[in-house]
Design a protein around this motif. Sequence first.
Motif, mmCIF file in Angstrom:
data_model
loop_
_atom_site.group_PDB
_atom_site.id
_atom_site.type_symbol
_atom_site.label_atom_id
_atom_site.label_comp_id
_atom_site.label_asym_id
_atom_site.label_seq_id
_atom_site.Cartn_x
_atom_site.Cartn_y
_atom_site.Cartn_z
ATOM 1 N N THR A 465 -2.550 -3.559 5.383
ATOM 2 C CA THR A 465 -1.657 -4.626 4.916
ATOM 3 C C THR A 465 -2.379 -5.621 4.010
ATOM 4 O O THR A 465 -1.791 -6.611 3.581
ATOM 5 C CB THR A 465 -1.038 -5.371 6.107
ATOM 6 O OG1 THR A 465 -2.086 -5.868 6.952
ATOM 7 C CG2 THR A 465 -0.126 -4.453 6.909
ATOM 8 N N THR A 469 -1.335 -2.689 -3.670
ATOM 9 C CA THR A 469 -0.381 -1.590 -3.844
ATOM 10 C C THR A 469 -0.777 -0.437 -2.927
ATOM 11 O O THR A 469 -1.891 -0.408 -2.386
ATOM 12 C CB THR A 469 -0.404 -1.076 -5.299
ATOM 13 O OG1 THR A 469 -1.591 -0.275 -5.497
ATOM 14 C CG2 THR A 469 -0.379 -2.213 -6.312
ATOM 15 N N SER A 511 1.823 -5.622 -1.211
ATOM 16 C CA SER A 511 3.036 -4.821 -1.035
ATOM 17 C C SER A 511 3.824 -4.687 -2.339
ATOM 18 O O SER A 511 5.046 -4.840 -2.361
ATOM 19 C CB SER A 511 3.924 -5.444 0.066
ATOM 20 O OG SER A 511 4.947 -4.550 0.440
ATOM 21 N N THR A 512 3.086 -4.416 -3.422
ATOM 22 C CA THR A 512 3.730 -4.283 -4.739
ATOM 23 C C THR A 512 3.550 -2.872 -5.283
ATOM 24 O O THR A 512 2.780 -2.067 -4.758
ATOM 25 C CB THR A 512 3.156 -5.298 -5.739
ATOM 26 O OG1 THR A 512 1.759 -5.040 -5.936
ATOM 27 C CG2 THR A 512 3.332 -6.718 -5.237
ATOM 28 N N PRO A 522 7.784 -6.114 -6.035
ATOM 29 C CA PRO A 522 7.679 -5.589 -4.661
ATOM 30 C C PRO A 522 8.073 -4.113 -4.604
ATOM 31 O O PRO A 522 8.841 -3.620 -5.437
ATOM 32 C CB PRO A 522 8.649 -6.468 -3.879
ATOM 33 C CG PRO A 522 9.590 -7.023 -4.890
ATOM 34 C CD PRO A 522 8.810 -7.165 -6.154
ATOM 35 N N ASN A 527 7.623 -1.472 2.418
ATOM 36 C CA ASN A 527 6.907 -2.750 2.330
ATOM 37 C C ASN A 527 6.226 -3.093 3.641
ATOM 38 O O ASN A 527 6.651 -2.672 4.711
ATOM 39 C CB ASN A 527 7.873 -3.874 1.963
ATOM 40 C CG ASN A 527 8.560 -3.635 0.632
ATOM 41 O OD1 ASN A 527 9.538 -2.917 0.559
ATOM 42 N ND2 ASN A 527 8.035 -4.229 -0.412
ATOM 43 N N TRP A 528 5.171 -3.856 3.535
ATOM 44 C CA TRP A 528 4.499 -4.368 4.729
ATOM 45 C C TRP A 528 4.564 -5.894 4.723
ATOM 46 O O TRP A 528 4.737 -6.519 3.677
ATOM 47 C CB TRP A 528 3.057 -3.875 4.809
ATOM 48 C CG TRP A 528 2.208 -4.101 3.592
ATOM 49 C CD1 TRP A 528 1.526 -5.225 3.255
ATOM 50 C CD2 TRP A 528 1.938 -3.150 2.550
ATOM 51 N NE1 TRP A 528 0.852 -5.053 2.079
ATOM 52 C CE2 TRP A 528 1.074 -3.774 1.612
ATOM 53 C CE3 TRP A 528 2.331 -1.819 2.309
ATOM 54 C CZ2 TRP A 528 0.606 -3.144 0.480
ATOM 55 C CZ3 TRP A 528 1.861 -1.189 1.183
ATOM 56 C CH2 TRP A 528 1.016 -1.833 0.270
ATOM 57 N N LEU A 530 3.671 -9.845 4.662
ATOM 58 C CA LEU A 530 2.677 -10.581 3.887
ATOM 59 C C LEU A 530 2.280 -11.870 4.598
ATOM 60 O O LEU A 530 3.111 -12.517 5.242
ATOM 61 C CB LEU A 530 3.227 -10.922 2.501
ATOM 62 C CG LEU A 530 3.719 -9.757 1.646
ATOM 63 C CD1 LEU A 530 4.268 -10.263 0.309
ATOM 64 C CD2 LEU A 530 2.598 -8.744 1.404
ATOM 65 N N ASP A 544 8.408 -10.600 -2.123
ATOM 66 C CA ASP A 544 8.633 -10.853 -0.705
ATOM 67 C C ASP A 544 7.926 -12.162 -0.336
ATOM 68 O O ASP A 544 6.947 -12.559 -0.968
ATOM 69 C CB ASP A 544 8.071 -9.710 0.141
ATOM 70 C CG ASP A 544 8.858 -8.418 -0.060
ATOM 71 O OD1 ASP A 544 10.007 -8.503 -0.533
ATOM 72 O OD2 ASP A 544 8.307 -7.342 0.235
#
Length: 779
Positions: A465, A469, A511-512, A522, A527-528, A530, A544
């Motif tokens: 996380t 990317t 998370s992009t 994003p 997604n994870w 942030l 996000d």
Amino acid sequence: MKIVCIGGGVAGLYFGLLMKQHNPTHDITVVERNRAYDTFGWGVVFSDATMENMRRWDIKSADQIQQAFNHWDDIELHIKGHTIRSGGHGFVGIGRKKLLNILQARCEEVGVKLVFEQEVDSDADFPDADLIIASDGLNSKIRTKYQDTFKPDIALRPNRYIWLGTNKVYDAFNFLFEKTEHGWFQAHVYKFDEQTSTFIVECPEHVWLAHGLDKADQQQSIDFCEKLFASNLQGEKLMTNARHLRGSAWLNFQRVKCEQWSLHNGKSHVVLMGDAVHTAHFAIGSGTKLALEDAIELTAQFQALGDAPENIPEVLARYQAARAVDVLRLQNAAWNAMEWFEVCGERYCDQLAPEQFMYSMLTRSQRISHENLRLRDKGWLEGYERWFAEQAGLSTADGATPVPPMFTPLTVRDLTIKNRVMVSPMAQYSCDDGLVGDYHLVHLGSRALGGAGLVMVEMTCVSPTARITPGCPGLWNEAQRDAWKRVVNFVHQRSDAKIAVQIGHAGAKGSTRLAWEGIDKPLVEGNWPLISASPQQYLKGVSDTARAMTRADMDEVCDQFVRSARWAAEAGFDWLELHCAHGYLLSSFISPLTNQRTDEYGGSLANRLRYPLEVFAAVREVWPAHLPMSVRISAHDWVEGGITPADAVEIARAFKAAGADLVDCSSGQVSKAEKPVYGRMFQTPFADRVRNEAGIQTIAVGAISEADHVNSIIAAGRADLCAVARPHLANPAWTLTEAAKIGFTSIDWPKQYRSAKPQMESLFQREKAQAAAQTGAKG
């Protein structure tokens, strides 16, 4: 046309002269507040190139000026008991009064009317003029009257200076530096006639105040300066020819820059010229040059378009367009030189050896580069290169070609890097679940073979996380450690480069998507969550939202950094860098733009640094003590209210105290509201300031694209390493290529590639010879 020049300085007189010669039917008047043939000030300086330009436009005045001027090529430095001299610089010095008297006489010869002792308050005093030249100086009344149109940007600079003269005659442009109990003074000294020299004394405001010079009258100030520079003056006196003998003679320089240069007042066209429209600091002697070339360009535009009144609007528009670029370039150079003198006492005088101080001073404007110095004075530069190489531990045999600064070694802790070029960390977004593979082996291996002393891998993330990317590399498991070890082993076995790892956490910028799929956007899915110092969206309404870290989060992430550092050591990396820049997690704590915490980790800079320093200390403890550790910072957020270069010095001092060996000085990427000012080597001033004010080695990065840049930066002591990014993407062998370009043939190539070395070197040598021949033919 009926033309009135308000102000009988260089600009007004020379324009009147040129336009009257161009068309004798013009009715031209120059109006001056002083008496006939009466002017004030000491000598002025301009370059050989300006003199040649004048010769093309009015050979008679040029000949008279040449008979009166003093020409010299040398610059001489006096500091700490050392005298250092360099040649090939080409200056012309002439008394201001003599120059104006020559131009006044020439104006009278060709029929320009000179009106003296007339104060002009407004362009309305000349209602029948077709064209009014407002050459009425720094405090232009015309510019002030129409300031809403001209939009002047006037910057009052902090240093104080006093413009004096002496009957001691100097045979070079001298720079004198003397230290007092309160700080440093410097003098700019040059001869302008057979009996007299200009003697400008300058110091920072706080030094001026500490000596009580704000309360001194002119004579007391002169007495102070005579005593201060007594060892150089050797009994000669200082003097002033200013008219006003009461009060302080010390001034602050004002930089003037106007957005618009001309207007139509309903009756006449008015155009600013000389100091009324732009000023340049005396540190590079360019004010007279600007005034002369203004006059030349406006005359040239009238010649090209025709000098009928109906052509004036187009002429003035083209005049500003033609002059603006050159003026801005020169003002920028003068600004750099001015800033150097403003900070040299606190930044360079004590920190740099006299030899390096001289180099730094010569290249202060950034118009003179390393190779340009070679053209000016090859002997001096080669002597300096030998001195620099000796400081780096190299032996320098007499007669041998010296090693250029960029190819001198650098030792940090127990690690020695063969040269000063570092391949900058560049995100490649080419990993699978954080695992590097064949792509990175080829990508990094080829650059290690390409001659750089240090190859730094892209930001390597401390957890899944922590990635920017899904394609970013990681060091959160043993498989990733072993994959990195394969790359490291190749670099060590197949090259003599060293390899560094940069570890970091993306924070709110994570998370992009991969860059080529939508940079900073994003992920569409997968997604994870942030985290950041405070809740934030990097792209407002798009990214996000990151939540603020808790104490438990901070402990967990710190442990992740420590784990990654241990695995980096096991993988065999030579160097570790902690990423605290560009708005990523640790950077988000440092910048007030992204840290709004109200606990002990928010508020003051010391508080905002608390968590990054905790992480740094924990990593430094497990990273091998004999290996270097650096930290990358954003030295400027380029947003009002964000981190400034002054903050960067304090940040560097804090990391230095924590055990950092170098600071990697990048900037920006913290906020999308940023407004950076780009240009060649545009971030190097941050590395320079941090290095010489915080007393820690630095890495310069940003638009460094040729050997000349690297040599200039390293030789001047502005940084200790240069990080090169895009040029290394375009050419893995950039360092070897640049060595061949500058003729440095002693560099070693990988044995598999050595057959190409002489071919490349001879190709560049042939191109250089052809260019020199073409230049000679044109000359």
